[in-house]
Each structure stands twice: as structure tokens, then as C-alpha cells.
Design an enzyme around this catalytic site. Sequence first.
Site, PDB file in Angstrom:
ATOM      1  CD1 TRP A 102      32.613  57.345   7.958  1.00  0.00           C
ATOM      2  CD2 TRP A 102      31.723  59.348   7.525  1.00  0.00           C
ATOM      3  NE1 TRP A 102      31.251  57.193   7.936  1.00  0.00           N
ATOM      4  CE2 TRP A 102      30.679  58.407   7.672  1.00  0.00           C
ATOM      5  CE3 TRP A 102      31.406  60.678   7.236  1.00  0.00           C
ATOM      6  CZ2 TRP A 102      29.329  58.769   7.547  1.00  0.00           C
ATOM      7  CZ3 TRP A 102      30.069  61.038   7.119  1.00  0.00           C
ATOM      8  CH2 TRP A 102      29.044  60.084   7.284  1.00  0.00           C
ATOM      9  CD  GLU A 136      34.664  58.175  11.520  1.00  0.00           C
ATOM     10  OE1 GLU A 136      33.769  58.229  12.394  1.00  0.00           O
ATOM     11  OE2 GLU A 136      35.151  59.185  10.979  1.00  0.00           O
ATOM     12  CE  LYS A 139      27.172  56.768  10.828  1.00  0.00           C
ATOM     13  NZ  LYS A 139      26.744  58.114  10.414  1.00  0.00           N
ATOM     14  CG  ASP A 169      32.209  57.681  15.759  1.00  0.00           C
ATOM     15  OD1 ASP A 169      31.333  57.385  16.597  1.00  0.00           O
ATOM     16  OD2 ASP A 169      32.314  58.820  15.275  1.00  0.00           O
ATOM     17  CG  HIS A 187      30.656  55.257  13.298  1.00  0.00           C
ATOM     18  ND1 HIS A 187      31.480  55.812  12.335  1.00  0.00           N
ATOM     19  CD2 HIS A 187      29.786  56.248  13.634  1.00  0.00           C
ATOM     20  CE1 HIS A 187      31.135  57.060  12.106  1.00  0.00           C
ATOM     21  NE2 HIS A 187      30.104  57.349  12.892  1.00  0.00           N
ATOM     22  CG  HIS A 224      35.926  60.292  15.549  1.00  0.00           C
ATOM     23  ND1 HIS A 224      35.354  60.519  14.315  1.00  0.00           N
ATOM     24  CD2 HIS A 224      37.134  60.895  15.520  1.00  0.00           C
ATOM     25  CE1 HIS A 224      36.191  61.223  13.566  1.00  0.00           C
ATOM     26  NE2 HIS A 224      37.274  61.460  14.288  1.00  0.00           N
ATOM     27  CG  ASP A 258      26.590  57.334  14.691  1.00  0.00           C
ATOM     28  OD1 ASP A 258      27.136  57.760  15.719  1.00  0.00           O
ATOM     29  OD2 ASP A 258      26.909  57.720  13.546  1.00  0.00           O
ATOM     30  CG  ASP A 299      27.388  61.527  16.248  1.00  0.00           C
ATOM     31  OD1 ASP A 299      28.442  60.985  16.599  1.00  0.00           O
ATOM     32  OD2 ASP A 299      26.928  61.441  15.093  1.00  0.00           O
ATOM     33  CG  ASP A 303      32.025  62.676  15.389  1.00  0.00           C
ATOM     34  OD1 ASP A 303      31.291  63.674  15.317  1.00  0.00           O
ATOM     35  OD2 ASP A 303      32.107  61.824  14.480  1.00  0.00           O
TER      36      ASP A 303
END
Length: 419
Positions: free
Chosen positions: A188, A227, A229, A260, A263, A287, A295, A297, A327
Site C-alpha cells: 500500500w 491495497e 484507498k 480495507d 478505504h 483489513h 478512514d 481505523d 488494521d
Amino acid sequence: MNKKELVQKSYEIAKERYAALGVDVETSLNKLQDLSVSIHCWQADDVTGFENLGNIGGGGIQATGNYPGKARNIDELRTDIEKVLTLVAGKKHRLNLHEIYGDFGNKIVDRDQVDASHFTSWMQWGQEKGIKLDFNSTSFGHPKSGDLTLANPDKSIRDFWIEHTKRCRAIAEEMGKFQNDPCIMNLWVHDGSKDLTVNRYLYRSLLEKSLDEIFDIKYKNMKDCIESKLFGIALESYTVGSHDFYLGYGAKKQKMVTLDMGHFHLSESVADKISSLLLFTPEIMLHVSRPVRWDSDHVVLLNDETTELAKEIVRADALNKVHIGLDFFDASINRIGAYVVGIRATQKAFLQALLEPTVKLREYEANGQYFERLALLEETKGLPWNAVWDYFCFKNNIAVGEDYITEVQQYEKEVTSKR
């Protein structure tokens, strides 16, 4: 009646309830027992790593909060991970490392000079603890990161990151060979633009060429995943490695695509992407995260997004084609507790999916019995899956229910509070 007896009795009742719907609970538990979660190392230290380069942050990564007790070195991080694994069920979990977590000692090793020797102690630790390793290249937090790395028009910058990523793939190959199990290497990069750009095509063509050069060497003991985003911090207007870009590249080159959960647009369903990717790419890397407004997390919870994701994977009979990684990084709460909440929530989601009466639901759908399908889907929400979960924890000899809270508190009192 003590807690052990209550758990056992509740489980037997739940087992009968599910059996009435054609669900074999023991089969579901066996599958959950074998479910491997790749635990991310960066929750333990707020994505700092152990470089001696003076990590400058940036590149779309930001951990917020200053809760005391974060891991300050490799030994502390390993101790924390070992503690986490005593609080979650299952024996096949993995550890996912970013390149900045190498064992560099007191040496300065730039990212285009890193090699497998800097991860020898990690491989040995993993072997001793029965933990397989996964890996990530690290494009953020470096003087040469800037807004563009693999998509940088400056050939010297681009070549630096190409060499870094090539070396990360070679490290992943050595990890896979050492542990006799493929190491999954995630790529990524944060590349993008804060404001409008007129060079979208240029940057994406450069990224494609960089990837072609990086993937030129074929390995047997590692698997690549790429990955996407939606946007990065301070790079909000344009992301070179968008989902469209990596989906196209992954399908064309038969590379694993990483999804993810943070993302994408918040209104998008990551679960809905599973069946499409499985048709055109060999495998999927997940993820599992929780976005809040963007995003961010956040720690994974047992919410609709997580359960629907798990259900789509199980419904597609794709547990052997989808790799589950975490993640998230929250520096505002107890970091060990964050790990345990997130891992358990992920496992609970897959347990619910494994307990779904899919055969009956498919029968209803095939017969055009859409009321019956809708009704059963709704009723499954109230089935006693939590009694099965408690039994799963009990069977694995770990804390049942909320009992793990006191264990996390005790570890904080004895270990992390003294850092």
C-alpha cells in the site's frame, strides 16, 4: 450452578435450537477454531516502529491519543502480543509486520537497504511461539515519502521506493520459506494529491510501471496483495492507487487485492465486493477495520458491516480464499484491550456467519419464497449464538464473556503502567 455449568447448559440448549434449523454447531465451531486472523503489530505502539531514521509521520497515517504504556521496543511489543493471544481463542493466528518493525539494533538502515537479516529474530520468535508472519512494505513516515512514492515522476525517488518494495518481497519470501507457509506481503502506498491534479493518467501509468518492475521476480513462498484507498490525510483530492486501479491491475496480473473496510465511501458495502473479486482474482486479503466518518481505523466492533462481511465470505464458501487481517490503531485507550475487543469482535462475526442456516435460506430463495427468506434472516438475529461463543471461549480455556477485562487491567497494573 457455577459459570462452567451455566456455559455448558446454555450451549446444549443453543445446539438443539440450531439443529432444528439444520445447523451443525460443532462443525461451525471446528471451522471457527481453524480461522486464522492476521493480527497487526502497529496497534501496540501507535504505528511508530523501530527505525533509527527519525520517523517523521505523515503519508496518510495518524494515530491519535496518548494513553500510557505503549510498546517502546521489540521486546515490549512481543510481550504485548503474547499477552493478547492468551485472551483470544484459536491457535492459528498470525502476526502482520510493517517493514519499520525490523530488528535494526542501533544501526541506521535506510529502507532501500533492508534485508531478511533484520527480521531473523522475528522469524525465530514466531517459530518459538507458533505464530506465522505476514509483511508490509512501508512508504509513509520517511524523508522521501512526500506526496508520491512509486508514482513519483522523479526517477530517483521512484527507484528508491521500487528498491524498498523489491526488498520487502524478498524478506517475505524468506519468512515464508522459514515458516513453511506463504507469507502474505501487502503493498500500500499513500500516493496522491491534496488538491486538484491534471496528471491523473501520468501518475497511474508510473505506478503501473513501478508495480511491473517490483513484481518481475516470481517467488514461491510469499503471496502479493495490493491495497487501494479512497484518500489519505492531506491527500484528499486524488489517490493514485484507487480501488478501480488495483482491481484492474489485480485482475490483469492475477494478484490478490486487499479490501480495507475503511478505504471506501462510508455508504459502500465492502461485503458486496467479495463475490465480484472472487470471480476475477485468485484470493482476497481483508483489513478489518471500523471507519468513523472517514478512514479513522477505529477498533473493530460486532456491527452490521463486520457481520455482513463475514456472512458473504461464508456464503461464498470462500474461507480458504479470503485472508483475514486487522488494521486499526487507537492510542486513546488501553492498547491490549483494543486488540482483544477487535479480535473477538471479528471472530464473533464469523461465528454468526458459520451458524447461519444457509441451506434453508437458499432453499427458500430457489423456490421464490422471499417472505420466508426475509423472515428467517430476521429471526436468526435473535438465535443464541452468544451461548455458542461463550462455550467456544471456555473450550479454548480463555476468559468467558467480560472476564477478560480484569485480565487486561491486571496486565496494565503489572506491566504497561511501568513503562
